[in-house]
Scaffold this motif. Structure first.
Motif, PDB file in Angstrom:
ATOM      1  N   ARG A 214     -77.521  12.552 -21.879  1.00  0.00           N
ATOM      2  CA  ARG A 214     -77.376  13.718 -21.005  1.00  0.00           C
ATOM      3  C   ARG A 214     -76.073  13.673 -20.215  1.00  0.00           C
ATOM      4  NH1 ARG A 214     -82.227  14.146 -19.321  1.00  0.00           N
ATOM      5  NH2 ARG A 214     -81.966  12.663 -17.625  1.00  0.00           N
ATOM      6  N   VAL A 215     -75.640  12.478 -19.860  1.00  0.00           N
ATOM      7  CA  VAL A 215     -74.356  12.367 -19.159  1.00  0.00           C
ATOM      8  C   VAL A 215     -73.241  12.964 -20.018  1.00  0.00           C
ATOM      9  CG1 VAL A 215     -72.638  10.752 -18.280  1.00  0.00           C
ATOM     10  CG2 VAL A 215     -75.065  10.363 -17.810  1.00  0.00           C
ATOM     11  N   PHE A 216     -73.250  12.630 -21.280  1.00  0.00           N
ATOM     12  CA  PHE A 216     -72.223  13.158 -22.185  1.00  0.00           C
ATOM     13  C   PHE A 216     -72.338  14.674 -22.339  1.00  0.00           C
ATOM     14  CE2 PHE A 216     -72.223   8.708 -23.179  1.00  0.00           C
ATOM     15  CZ  PHE A 216     -70.926   8.423 -23.542  1.00  0.00           C
ATOM     16  N   ARG A 217     -73.561  15.149 -22.426  1.00  0.00           N
ATOM     17  CA  ARG A 217     -73.709  16.604 -22.602  1.00  0.00           C
ATOM     18  C   ARG A 217     -73.240  17.361 -21.368  1.00  0.00           C
ATOM     19  NH1 ARG A 217     -78.737  15.888 -25.023  1.00  0.00           N
ATOM     20  NH2 ARG A 217     -79.704  16.758 -23.169  1.00  0.00           N
ATOM     21  N   ASN A 218     -73.531  16.814 -20.199  1.00  0.00           N
ATOM     22  CA  ASN A 218     -73.049  17.461 -18.977  1.00  0.00           C
ATOM     23  C   ASN A 218     -71.530  17.408 -18.887  1.00  0.00           C
ATOM     24  OD1 ASN A 218     -75.139  18.434 -16.849  1.00  0.00           O
ATOM     25  ND2 ASN A 218     -76.082  16.661 -17.823  1.00  0.00           N
ATOM     26  N   LEU A 219     -70.998  16.295 -19.331  1.00  0.00           N
ATOM     27  CA  LEU A 219     -69.543  16.170 -19.323  1.00  0.00           C
ATOM     28  C   LEU A 219     -68.911  17.209 -20.243  1.00  0.00           C
ATOM     29  CD1 LEU A 219     -67.979  14.219 -17.668  1.00  0.00           C
ATOM     30  CD2 LEU A 219     -67.669  12.787 -19.669  1.00  0.00           C
ATOM     31  N   ALA A 220     -69.531  17.413 -21.380  1.00  0.00           N
ATOM     32  CA  ALA A 220     -69.021  18.430 -22.313  1.00  0.00           C
ATOM     33  C   ALA A 220     -69.020  19.795 -21.635  1.00  0.00           C
ATOM     34  CB  ALA A 220     -69.871  18.453 -23.573  1.00  0.00           C
ATOM     35  N   ARG A 221     -70.066  20.058 -20.873  1.00  0.00           N
ATOM     36  CA  ARG A 221     -70.121  21.339 -20.155  1.00  0.00           C
ATOM     37  C   ARG A 221     -68.965  21.449 -19.164  1.00  0.00           C
ATOM     38  NH1 ARG A 221     -73.136  22.547 -16.065  1.00  0.00           N
ATOM     39  NH2 ARG A 221     -74.410  20.673 -16.277  1.00  0.00           N
TER      40      ARG A 221
ATOM     41  N   ASN B 184     -67.248  11.094  -8.141  1.00  0.00           N
ATOM     42  CA  ASN B 184     -67.379  10.942  -9.586  1.00  0.00           C
ATOM     43  C   ASN B 184     -68.607  10.135  -9.967  1.00  0.00           C
ATOM     44  OD1 ASN B 184     -65.872  11.271 -12.213  1.00  0.00           O
ATOM     45  ND2 ASN B 184     -64.217  11.539 -10.742  1.00  0.00           N
ATOM     46  N   LEU B 185     -68.766   8.989  -9.330  1.00  0.00           N
ATOM     47  CA  LEU B 185     -69.909   8.140  -9.634  1.00  0.00           C
ATOM     48  C   LEU B 185     -71.214   8.863  -9.309  1.00  0.00           C
ATOM     49  CD1 LEU B 185     -68.607   4.705  -8.284  1.00  0.00           C
ATOM     50  CD2 LEU B 185     -68.842   5.409 -10.665  1.00  0.00           C
ATOM     51  N   ALA B 186     -71.216   9.570  -8.197  1.00  0.00           N
ATOM     52  CA  ALA B 186     -72.427  10.279  -7.787  1.00  0.00           C
ATOM     53  C   ALA B 186     -72.827  11.317  -8.836  1.00  0.00           C
ATOM     54  CB  ALA B 186     -72.199  10.940  -6.428  1.00  0.00           C
ATOM     55  N   LEU B 187     -71.832  11.977  -9.389  1.00  0.00           N
ATOM     56  CA  LEU B 187     -72.109  12.998 -10.399  1.00  0.00           C
ATOM     57  C   LEU B 187     -72.761  12.377 -11.629  1.00  0.00           C
ATOM     58  CD1 LEU B 187     -71.717  15.996 -10.633  1.00  0.00           C
ATOM     59  CD2 LEU B 187     -69.522  15.602 -11.731  1.00  0.00           C
ATOM     60  N   PHE B 188     -72.206  11.269 -12.085  1.00  0.00           N
ATOM     61  CA  PHE B 188     -72.795  10.598 -13.246  1.00  0.00           C
ATOM     62  C   PHE B 188     -74.229  10.189 -12.949  1.00  0.00           C
ATOM     63  CE2 PHE B 188     -68.278   9.431 -14.522  1.00  0.00           C
ATOM     64  CZ  PHE B 188     -68.229  10.392 -15.499  1.00  0.00           C
ATOM     65  N   ARG B 189     -74.444   9.624 -11.787  1.00  0.00           N
ATOM     66  CA  ARG B 189     -75.803   9.180 -11.436  1.00  0.00           C
ATOM     67  C   ARG B 189     -76.749  10.368 -11.391  1.00  0.00           C
ATOM     68  NH1 ARG B 189     -73.703   4.420  -8.137  1.00  0.00           N
ATOM     69  NH2 ARG B 189     -72.807   5.903  -6.688  1.00  0.00           N
ATOM     70  N   GLN B 190     -76.261  11.482 -10.881  1.00  0.00           N
ATOM     71  CA  GLN B 190     -77.113  12.670 -10.793  1.00  0.00           C
ATOM     72  C   GLN B 190     -77.510  13.154 -12.180  1.00  0.00           C
ATOM     73  OE1 GLN B 190     -75.407  16.116  -8.643  1.00  0.00           O
ATOM     74  NE2 GLN B 190     -76.458  17.345 -10.206  1.00  0.00           N
ATOM     75  N   TRP B 191     -76.551  13.258 -13.062  1.00  0.00           N
ATOM     76  CA  TRP B 191     -76.851  13.703 -14.431  1.00  0.00           C
ATOM     77  C   TRP B 191     -77.841  12.756 -15.097  1.00  0.00           C
ATOM     78  CZ3 TRP B 191     -70.981  14.624 -15.735  1.00  0.00           C
ATOM     79  CH2 TRP B 191     -70.597  15.858 -15.222  1.00  0.00           C
ATOM     80  N   PHE B 192     -77.590  11.476 -14.920  1.00  0.00           N
ATOM     81  CA  PHE B 192     -78.446  10.463 -15.532  1.00  0.00           C
ATOM     82  C   PHE B 192     -79.889  10.578 -15.030  1.00  0.00           C
ATOM     83  CE2 PHE B 192     -80.462   6.322 -15.598  1.00  0.00           C
ATOM     84  CZ  PHE B 192     -80.141   5.819 -16.841  1.00  0.00           C
ATOM     85  N   GLY B 193     -80.020  10.827 -13.728  1.00  0.00           N
ATOM     86  CA  GLY B 193     -81.340  10.785 -13.103  1.00  0.00           C
ATOM     87  C   GLY B 193     -82.083  12.107 -13.069  1.00  0.00           C
ATOM     88  N   GLU B 194     -81.497  13.168 -13.627  1.00  0.00           N
ATOM     89  CA  GLU B 194     -82.130  14.482 -13.562  1.00  0.00           C
ATOM     90  C   GLU B 194     -83.566  14.459 -14.074  1.00  0.00           C
ATOM     91  OE1 GLU B 194     -79.696  17.311 -15.641  1.00  0.00           O
ATOM     92  OE2 GLU B 194     -78.347  17.499 -13.931  1.00  0.00           O
ATOM     93  N   LYS B 195     -83.735  13.781 -15.211  1.00  0.00           N
ATOM     94  CA  LYS B 195     -85.073  13.613 -15.764  1.00  0.00           C
ATOM     95  C   LYS B 195     -85.250  12.150 -16.124  1.00  0.00           C
ATOM     96  CE  LYS B 195     -84.954  17.020 -18.837  1.00  0.00           C
ATOM     97  NZ  LYS B 195     -85.362  17.794 -20.037  1.00  0.00           N
ATOM     98  N   ASP B 196     -86.492  11.699 -16.122  1.00  0.00           N
ATOM     99  CA  ASP B 196     -86.777  10.303 -16.474  1.00  0.00           C
ATOM    100  C   ASP B 196     -87.323  10.273 -17.900  1.00  0.00           C
ATOM    101  OD1 ASP B 196     -87.071   7.640 -16.369  1.00  0.00           O
ATOM    102  OD2 ASP B 196     -88.756   7.615 -14.969  1.00  0.00           O
ATOM    103  N   ASP B 197     -86.527  10.752 -18.836  1.00  0.00           N
ATOM    104  CA  ASP B 197     -87.004  10.958 -20.205  1.00  0.00           C
ATOM    105  C   ASP B 197     -86.565   9.849 -21.166  1.00  0.00           C
ATOM    106  OD1 ASP B 197     -84.418  11.689 -19.870  1.00  0.00           O
ATOM    107  OD2 ASP B 197     -84.558  13.608 -20.901  1.00  0.00           O
ATOM    108  N   GLY B 198     -86.373   8.658 -20.614  1.00  0.00           N
ATOM    109  CA  GLY B 198     -86.026   7.538 -21.484  1.00  0.00           C
ATOM    110  C   GLY B 198     -84.533   7.272 -21.506  1.00  0.00           C
TER     111      GLY B 198
END
Lengths: 202, 202
Positions: free
Chosen positions: A87-94, A66-80
């Motif tokens: 983005r974490v929330f948007r991925n979760l919605a998906r 679970n933690l790894a997934l959140f970190r992955q979503w967070f780190g996908e792009k370094d856009d601030g």
DNA sequence: TTGTGTATATTCACTGGATAGTATACATAA
DNA sequence: TTATGTATACTATCCAGTGAATATACACAA
């Protein structure tokens, strides 16, 4: 030894994961877990002292992935920071749009076992959420945010709130709303920090 | 007819409320509810078609009192929208310090029955949260906030998040943190509205 | 290579107790 | 006498956990 390649204990935990996550703790019998794992109940009780023990193992097995997934979503792009958090929330919605999604296993278990505060599963759930909170806090601290713990907790509250609300309404758009709120809170915290550090502004 | 002054059906619902809220739905047997109500199980089944029916009545009985409490906290003082919203969270934190507090009955039930989306209790829980959301939305709209539904949902997310988190950690201070976040979001929404309406600024 | 002991892993069959819901009968009041 | 309400006693099922035996793997001695 295992009948297939996967060791018996792992197969039991995997079966427990599928069933407990879907139907809740008290909604699943030990017999059902054993049957799904292709093992007799007596074998299950060889590997786990009790049902409570099995529940604890089920949750412990969800912690790191679970933690790894959140970190992955967070780190996908370094856009601030605000965009990364959102983005974490948007991925979760998906994820939540998948029909098998049933909220957060930790929160649902804690809701079900709320009258047993000392239950091992409660401790594992609390520790999981604390690890998530701590990861957020460290991340925010590295960006020079004034009160990183407070912001981390606010994001956590929005996240767990969206688990609960989406589970009730079956409407993942609430997660996007939560993401917008998180974005705003992070942005406000960034605007208020002493000296902008290390990252270009968005 | 009732043995005491209170009608039998009410006594059963009251017993169900105490037990289901404390121990969860599947953690409480129909026999236990009947015993606590001072009634035989057969009598209970005269008044309720099934356990699911009883669960629905339990939740339906919590709907209006819950909403009334939130409205009362909100309306205690007319000290500006952000403070009024935050006060709801602070009062909730005070409730959560009572040892018998076990989170939100609607959310806990929905977590337990997540695999039965059509269950009457799920519908009642969803309707309850929608009523709360709608009350917030109307309140925000009256203040001229641009997107009152979005703000209402963000407050709801923080509220339900704090139910979940506090239940897990048994630390009501998260509710105060959520209240601060809610305060900030409401204040930001107020600052962004077209023309300030009807209320002095804080 | 063969035999043997021991720890690990697994099965079958069972127990005692709880659980949702019911069949039937009795009481009381309009 | 009929509708409402309550009680006793029952059924069929499920469930967490256990007793006793068996099977497999491997270390080591003959």
């Amino acid at each position: 030894m295992a009948r297939s390649g996967i060791p018996t204990r792992e197969r039991i935990i995997s079966a427990a994961n599928a069933l407990f996550y879907n139907d809740g703790i008290r909604g699943v019998s030990v017999d059902a877990v054993a049957a799904r794992a292709g093992v007799t109940k007596r074998t299950l009780y060889y590997h786990f002292r009790s049902k409570d023990d099995l529940v604890a193992a089920y949750l412990a097995g969800r912690d790191q992935p679970n933690l790894a997934l959140f970190r992955q979503w967070f780190g996908e792009k370094d856009d601030g920071l605000p965009a990364q958090v959102e983005r974490v929330f948007r991925n979760l919605a998906r994820s939540a749009r998948h029909p098998k999604w049933k909220g957060c296993g930790f929160l649902r278990t804690s809701a079900e076992l709320a009258n047993m505060p000392g239950h091992p599963a409660m401790k594992i759930g609390a520790a999981h959420k604390k690890r998530f909170e701590e990861w957020l806090r460290v991340t925010f601290a590295a960006e020079g945010i004034a009160d990183p713990l407070r912001l981390a907790r606010q994001i956590l509250l929005l996240l767990d709130g969206s688990f609960a609300v989406v589970l009730l309404h079956r409407d993942p758009s609430y997660m996007e709303t939560a993401g917008q709120a998180a974005h705003a809170l992070v942005e406000a915290a960034l605007a208020g920090r002493a000296k902008p550090q290390s990252r270009r502004a968005r």
